[in-house]
Design a protein around this motif. Sequence first.
Motif, PDB file in Angstrom:
ATOM      1  N   VAL A 214     -21.156 -37.850  80.453  1.00  0.00           N
ATOM      2  CA  VAL A 214     -20.098 -36.942  80.898  1.00  0.00           C
ATOM      3  C   VAL A 214     -20.274 -36.740  82.396  1.00  0.00           C
ATOM      4  O   VAL A 214     -21.394 -36.513  82.870  1.00  0.00           O
ATOM      5  N   GLY A 215     -19.199 -36.827  83.154  1.00  0.00           N
ATOM      6  CA  GLY A 215     -19.299 -36.601  84.594  1.00  0.00           C
ATOM      7  C   GLY A 215     -18.249 -37.374  85.353  1.00  0.00           C
ATOM      8  O   GLY A 215     -17.300 -37.916  84.779  1.00  0.00           O
ATOM      9  N   GLU A 216     -18.406 -37.420  86.667  1.00  0.00           N
ATOM     10  CA  GLU A 216     -17.485 -38.149  87.532  1.00  0.00           C
ATOM     11  C   GLU A 216     -18.188 -39.379  88.091  1.00  0.00           C
ATOM     12  O   GLU A 216     -19.408 -39.371  88.309  1.00  0.00           O
ATOM     13  N   ILE A 217     -17.429 -40.438  88.330  1.00  0.00           N
ATOM     14  CA  ILE A 217     -17.979 -41.674  88.879  1.00  0.00           C
ATOM     15  C   ILE A 217     -17.145 -42.103  90.074  1.00  0.00           C
ATOM     16  O   ILE A 217     -15.926 -42.288  89.957  1.00  0.00           O
ATOM     17  N   GLY A 218     -17.792 -42.264  91.214  1.00  0.00           N
ATOM     18  CA  GLY A 218     -17.131 -42.789  92.396  1.00  0.00           C
ATOM     19  C   GLY A 218     -17.683 -44.164  92.721  1.00  0.00           C
ATOM     20  O   GLY A 218     -18.895 -44.366  92.720  1.00  0.00           O
ATOM     21  N   PHE A 219     -16.811 -45.139  92.990  1.00  0.00           N
ATOM     22  CA  PHE A 219     -17.278 -46.499  93.264  1.00  0.00           C
ATOM     23  C   PHE A 219     -16.209 -47.252  94.056  1.00  0.00           C
ATOM     24  O   PHE A 219     -15.047 -46.856  94.112  1.00  0.00           O
ATOM     25  N   THR A 220     -16.635 -48.371  94.667  1.00  0.00           N
ATOM     26  CA  THR A 220     -15.715 -49.256  95.359  1.00  0.00           C
ATOM     27  C   THR A 220     -15.359 -50.464  94.500  1.00  0.00           C
ATOM     28  O   THR A 220     -14.216 -50.901  94.466  1.00  0.00           O
ATOM     29  N   LYS A 221     -16.347 -51.007  93.760  1.00  0.00           N
ATOM     30  CA  LYS A 221     -16.135 -52.218  92.971  1.00  0.00           C
ATOM     31  C   LYS A 221     -17.005 -52.174  91.723  1.00  0.00           C
ATOM     32  O   LYS A 221     -18.150 -51.758  91.777  1.00  0.00           O
ATOM     33  N   ASN A 222     -16.452 -52.613  90.604  1.00  0.00           N
ATOM     34  CA  ASN A 222     -17.175 -52.711  89.327  1.00  0.00           C
ATOM     35  C   ASN A 222     -17.716 -51.360  88.870  1.00  0.00           C
ATOM     36  O   ASN A 222     -18.921 -51.134  88.803  1.00  0.00           O
ATOM     37  N   LYS A 304     -20.832 -23.597  69.866  1.00  0.00           N
ATOM     38  CA  LYS A 304     -19.493 -23.240  70.320  1.00  0.00           C
ATOM     39  C   LYS A 304     -19.000 -24.237  71.359  1.00  0.00           C
ATOM     40  O   LYS A 304     -19.781 -25.017  71.926  1.00  0.00           O
ATOM     41  N   GLN A 305     -17.686 -24.200  71.619  1.00  0.00           N
ATOM     42  CA  GLN A 305     -17.041 -25.214  72.446  1.00  0.00           C
ATOM     43  C   GLN A 305     -17.252 -25.020  73.945  1.00  0.00           C
ATOM     44  O   GLN A 305     -17.593 -25.959  74.661  1.00  0.00           O
ATOM     45  N   THR A 306     -17.042 -23.791  74.433  1.00  0.00           N
ATOM     46  CA  THR A 306     -17.094 -23.551  75.877  1.00  0.00           C
ATOM     47  C   THR A 306     -17.816 -22.252  76.203  1.00  0.00           C
ATOM     48  O   THR A 306     -18.031 -21.403  75.333  1.00  0.00           O
ATOM     49  N   ASP A 307     -18.176 -22.092  77.489  1.00  0.00           N
ATOM     50  CA  ASP A 307     -18.694 -20.813  77.949  1.00  0.00           C
ATOM     51  C   ASP A 307     -17.524 -19.900  78.312  1.00  0.00           C
ATOM     52  O   ASP A 307     -16.354 -20.236  78.082  1.00  0.00           O
ATOM     53  N   GLU A 308     -17.834 -18.760  78.906  1.00  0.00           N
ATOM     54  CA  GLU A 308     -16.789 -17.751  79.150  1.00  0.00           C
ATOM     55  C   GLU A 308     -15.740 -18.196  80.165  1.00  0.00           C
ATOM     56  O   GLU A 308     -14.640 -17.639  80.207  1.00  0.00           O
ATOM     57  N   VAL A 309     -16.047 -19.195  80.990  1.00  0.00           N
ATOM     58  CA  VAL A 309     -15.064 -19.660  81.981  1.00  0.00           C
ATOM     59  C   VAL A 309     -14.507 -21.041  81.646  1.00  0.00           C
ATOM     60  O   VAL A 309     -13.803 -21.649  82.451  1.00  0.00           O
ATOM     61  N   GLY A 310     -14.814 -21.551  80.465  1.00  0.00           N
ATOM     62  CA  GLY A 310     -14.185 -22.781  80.013  1.00  0.00           C
ATOM     63  C   GLY A 310     -14.975 -24.065  80.207  1.00  0.00           C
ATOM     64  O   GLY A 310     -14.457 -25.151  79.949  1.00  0.00           O
ATOM     65  N   ASN A 311     -16.228 -23.992  80.644  1.00  0.00           N
ATOM     66  CA  ASN A 311     -17.042 -25.203  80.757  1.00  0.00           C
ATOM     67  C   ASN A 311     -17.509 -25.642  79.373  1.00  0.00           C
ATOM     68  O   ASN A 311     -17.974 -24.830  78.584  1.00  0.00           O
ATOM     69  N   TYR A 312     -17.395 -26.924  79.103  1.00  0.00           N
ATOM     70  CA  TYR A 312     -17.729 -27.439  77.779  1.00  0.00           C
ATOM     71  C   TYR A 312     -19.233 -27.540  77.555  1.00  0.00           C
ATOM     72  O   TYR A 312     -19.992 -27.900  78.458  1.00  0.00           O
ATOM     73  N   TYR A 313     -19.650 -27.240  76.319  1.00  0.00           N
ATOM     74  CA  TYR A 313     -21.016 -27.478  75.875  1.00  0.00           C
ATOM     75  C   TYR A 313     -21.067 -28.805  75.118  1.00  0.00           C
ATOM     76  O   TYR A 313     -20.187 -29.102  74.301  1.00  0.00           O
ATOM     77  N   TYR A 314     -22.124 -29.588  75.346  1.00  0.00           N
ATOM     78  CA  TYR A 314     -22.249 -30.915  74.740  1.00  0.00           C
ATOM     79  C   TYR A 314     -23.487 -31.009  73.857  1.00  0.00           C
ATOM     80  O   TYR A 314     -24.396 -30.174  73.944  1.00  0.00           O
ATOM     81  N   PRO A 315     -23.541 -32.034  72.976  1.00  0.00           N
ATOM     82  CA  PRO A 315     -24.680 -32.164  72.065  1.00  0.00           C
ATOM     83  C   PRO A 315     -26.014 -32.318  72.796  1.00  0.00           C
ATOM     84  O   PRO A 315     -26.084 -32.904  73.879  1.00  0.00           O
ATOM     85  N   GLN A 316     -27.046 -31.814  72.162  1.00  0.00           N
ATOM     86  CA  GLN A 316     -28.400 -31.933  72.693  1.00  0.00           C
ATOM     87  C   GLN A 316     -29.218 -32.824  71.763  1.00  0.00           C
ATOM     88  O   GLN A 316     -29.009 -32.846  70.545  1.00  0.00           O
ATOM     89  N   LEU A 317     -30.158 -33.558  72.331  1.00  0.00           N
ATOM     90  CA  LEU A 317     -31.081 -34.341  71.516  1.00  0.00           C
ATOM     91  C   LEU A 317     -31.907 -33.411  70.637  1.00  0.00           C
ATOM     92  O   LEU A 317     -32.419 -32.388  71.096  1.00  0.00           O
ATOM     93  N   GLU A 318     -32.038 -33.778  69.376  1.00  0.00           N
ATOM     94  CA  GLU A 318     -32.739 -32.915  68.425  1.00  0.00           C
ATOM     95  C   GLU A 318     -34.165 -32.618  68.876  1.00  0.00           C
ATOM     96  O   GLU A 318     -34.687 -31.527  68.637  1.00  0.00           O
ATOM     97  N   PRO A 331     -26.620 -28.536  76.785  1.00  0.00           N
ATOM     98  CA  PRO A 331     -26.153 -28.788  78.155  1.00  0.00           C
ATOM     99  C   PRO A 331     -24.657 -28.541  78.289  1.00  0.00           C
ATOM    100  O   PRO A 331     -23.902 -28.658  77.315  1.00  0.00           O
ATOM    101  N   LYS A 332     -24.240 -28.194  79.495  1.00  0.00           N
ATOM    102  CA  LYS A 332     -22.809 -28.075  79.759  1.00  0.00           C
ATOM    103  C   LYS A 332     -22.497 -28.720  81.096  1.00  0.00           C
ATOM    104  O   LYS A 332     -23.366 -28.865  81.959  1.00  0.00           O
ATOM    105  N   TYR A 333     -21.248 -29.116  81.233  1.00  0.00           N
ATOM    106  CA  TYR A 333     -20.826 -29.765  82.468  1.00  0.00           C
ATOM    107  C   TYR A 333     -19.807 -28.887  83.178  1.00  0.00           C
ATOM    108  O   TYR A 333     -18.825 -28.465  82.584  1.00  0.00           O
ATOM    109  N   MET A 334     -20.081 -28.627  84.462  1.00  0.00           N
ATOM    110  CA  MET A 334     -19.160 -27.846  85.286  1.00  0.00           C
ATOM    111  C   MET A 334     -18.437 -28.797  86.215  1.00  0.00           C
ATOM    112  O   MET A 334     -19.045 -29.410  87.096  1.00  0.00           O
ATOM    113  N   THR A 335     -17.144 -28.979  86.014  1.00  0.00           N
ATOM    114  CA  THR A 335     -16.362 -30.000  86.694  1.00  0.00           C
ATOM    115  C   THR A 335     -16.555 -29.969  88.201  1.00  0.00           C
ATOM    116  O   THR A 335     -16.359 -28.950  88.854  1.00  0.00           O
ATOM    117  N   ALA A 336     -16.943 -31.120  88.728  1.00  0.00           N
ATOM    118  CA  ALA A 336     -17.057 -31.358  90.177  1.00  0.00           C
ATOM    119  C   ALA A 336     -18.107 -30.481  90.855  1.00  0.00           C
ATOM    120  O   ALA A 336     -18.159 -30.405  92.065  1.00  0.00           O
TER     121      ALA A 336
END
Length: 375
Positions: A214-222, A304-318, A331-336
């Motif tokens: 989960v995240g953003e990817i910046g690239f020029t080629k491939n 649960k799906q999100t925190d109080e401001v809408g950031n998503y929570y994702y699965p954790q390794l057992e 873990p959760k991801y905060m956009t950008a």
Amino acid sequence: ADNVGLFGVISCGDVSNLTIKGCSNLKLNGDVTGGNNVGMLAGQVLNTSMITNCSVSGTVKGEGNVGGIAGLVSGGSVIEGGAVTGYVEGGDNTGGAVGYLEESQIKKLEIKENVTGLDGTGGAAGYITKNALIKYCAVEGSVSGRDDVGGIAGCSVEASDIMNSYSIVNIDGRTNVGGLVGGIYDKAEDIERELKTATEYDKNKTVVENCYMVGEIGFTKNGGGLVGIYKANGKIGGSLKHSYYAEIDGVYYTIGLFEGSNFDCEEERFDVLDADKMAGPKALENMTGMVDAEGENIYIAPPKQTDEVGNYYYPQLEVFVKKADDITEFPKYMTAIPIYTAEDLKSIGGTKKVEPSEETVPTLARPSGNSAETT
């Protein structure tokens, strides 16, 4: 200076409580700076050494083979358990935990790092080769490099595997940039599969299995959601199984570019999903097949799906979850927004992220298979 760390070189050893016996529950805080083979714990870890349950925090800077724990790990050595937090900056072969991983393993590591390097830069390891293994690793933060840049590994060469691991990171690179691996280069001999045993075949292919990004990817080629480039010289291809990535603006392929041989990646084995479908209590219903050989779940879905401001929570390794109903375990991801801000880095002795420049940042030729020092 080269081979810089708390230990310059660990060979045929286990470190325990700052003695040569196994790195058990060791915690370090501080900064390490050197040339080639630089890590907070050791410059090099060689010859079946065992590093167990080590946690390191701080800033590591070097020129090549630079990692949060160790710069170069080789010869059947294992780093297992513990956590890595902070900032790693280097040239070629730079990783959040290990810079250069050869015929060795890193397992059960929680890595929260900002990693900046050149060619072969990854959230867990920069360059992995010759049946190296990354397994049960959780990577959060940011990764910035030049060519072969990945959320878990920058560059995988000669049948090295990444299994049961995730990256929740923002990634920046130029060429061959992937959410899990920047570049996979299988160099198996051009020989028919039926002439080899099943065991021999498995040893000569790269496997990426039960992973997500989960995240953003910046690239020029491939650029790819999971892999930047897959290239093989022969008829023995690798496989991509049961791995997923959240939809990313500007990234249109799971694998940015194929060159050469087979790659076993049937459609039902991986997918791109909407970010919300990979989050929350139903995440594992959508990310199908992510189980071990006995059919047991590798991950636990967040309660649960999100925190109080809408950031998503994702699965954790057992292996990292103590209480499945405690949302702070997931873990959760905060956009950008990078996991670590400039102020966070400053507080642990780091600096603001410096964009790599081909003209100003020193480079290091990739080490050969005989590069490890044994003294």
